[in-house]
Design a protein around this motif. Structure first.
Motif, PDB file in Angstrom:
ATOM      1  N   GLY A   6       0.815  -1.217   0.000  1.00  0.00           N
ATOM      2  CA  GLY A   6       0.000   0.000   0.000  1.00  0.00           C
ATOM      3  C   GLY A   6       0.845   1.262   0.000  1.00  0.00           C
ATOM      4  O   GLY A   6       0.501   2.253  -0.649  1.00  0.00           O
ATOM      5  N   PRO A  13       0.435   2.842  -3.967  1.00  0.00           N
ATOM      6  CA  PRO A  13      -0.932   3.226  -3.587  1.00  0.00           C
ATOM      7  C   PRO A  13      -1.899   3.210  -4.760  1.00  0.00           C
ATOM      8  O   PRO A  13      -3.103   3.036  -4.574  1.00  0.00           O
ATOM      9  N   GLU A  14      -1.359   3.326  -5.980  1.00  0.00           N
ATOM     10  CA  GLU A  14      -2.245   3.328  -7.152  1.00  0.00           C
ATOM     11  C   GLU A  14      -2.816   1.933  -7.427  1.00  0.00           C
ATOM     12  O   GLU A  14      -3.841   1.795  -8.099  1.00  0.00           O
ATOM     13  N   ASP A  24      -5.191   0.082  -2.905  1.00  0.00           N
ATOM     14  CA  ASP A  24      -6.029   0.951  -2.082  1.00  0.00           C
ATOM     15  C   ASP A  24      -7.006   0.012  -1.378  1.00  0.00           C
ATOM     16  O   ASP A  24      -7.927  -0.526  -2.000  1.00  0.00           O
ATOM     17  N   SER A  82      -9.459   0.244   0.382  1.00  0.00           N
ATOM     18  CA  SER A  82     -10.904   0.461   0.452  1.00  0.00           C
ATOM     19  C   SER A  82     -11.629  -0.502  -0.500  1.00  0.00           C
ATOM     20  O   SER A  82     -12.804  -0.810  -0.317  1.00  0.00           O
TER      21      SER A  82
END
Ligand SMILES: N[C@@H](CCC(=O)N[C@@H](CS)C(=O)NCC(=O)O)C(=O)O
Length: 211
Positions: free
Chosen positions: A169, A173-174, A177, A179
């Protein structure tokens, strides 16, 4: 014993967190695989971390092999891996998937850092592998209702997964993620809240290797 390697490595971190949970004292040498390659080579010709130097001078390499030896040292009741049967196989598979996620995330870092011209084919392959593993881990974690991955006790599966998720992460991060993978997000949060995870951490920052 001496643990060589920095805690921004998910593999070094998993070993340090396990040592902390086992309550085994160790000296930490946060050597860089590039900047400290020569002194690392004196212990590990692969120049890789984690490298663990035991009190009698024996050197262990590869996080899974290191933890297998430590589990044997602390004994079956304190080991962080089920000793046998389906639980052991499941834990080993989660470790393999999460370890593979970390491997691909590291590989992607090196691809970007070390090659003047990156390979789009390799980058897409690594990204696809990472996303596929996240989907598989999310489904597996959702199917397990225990506090931890294998039930009511924390195991190497929990630690490897959390270390891989944190590193992937931060480094990508791209792609990662969490979530989009809520069970894994919850798993990561539960692990990162533990004192051992809080104590053993180093945010990942891109640093070009010294020449
Ligand atoms: N499979 C190994 C992976 C270890 C690994 O990839 N370590 C990285 C740092 S995160 C490293 O030493 N990289 C330097 C290199 O491979 O040359 C393990 O579980 O210990």
């Amino acid at each position: 014993m001496i643990l060589i390697g920095q805690y921004d490595s998910p593999f070094v971190r998993r070993v340090a967190i396990a040592l902390t949970i086992y309550q085994i004292a160790f000296e930490h040498r946060p050597w860089s695989v590039f900047g400290d390659a020569d002194r690392l080579a004196a212990f590990n010709p692969l120049r890789r971390v984690p490298t663990l130097v035991l009190d009698d001078g024996e050197v262990l390499i590869e996080s899974g092999a290191i933890l297998d030896a430590l589990d044997e040292t602390v004994g079956e009741t304190r080991a962080l891996m089920p000793a046998r049967g389906p639980a052991r196989r499941r834990a080993l598979k989660v470790c393999a998937l999460a370890g593979g996620l970390a491997d691909k995330a590291v590989s992607l870092v090196y691809e970007r850092l070390l090659h003047e011209v990156v390979s789009p084919v390799w980058i897409e392959r690594c990204r696809g592998q990472m996303a596929g593993v996240l989907d598989a881990l999310e489904a597996d974690r959702a199917a397990r209702l225990g506090l931890w991955w294998l039930g009511e006790a924390i195991t190497h599966a929990d630690i490897m997964a959390a270390c891989a998720l944190r590193f992937a992460g931060e480094a990508h991060p791209e792609v990662v993620d969490l979530s989009g993978w809520p069970r894994l997000a919850a798993h990561s949060a539960a692990c990162e809240a533990l004192p051992a995870f809080q104590r053993i951490q180093q945010p990942f920052v891109v640093t070009p290797p010294a020449t």
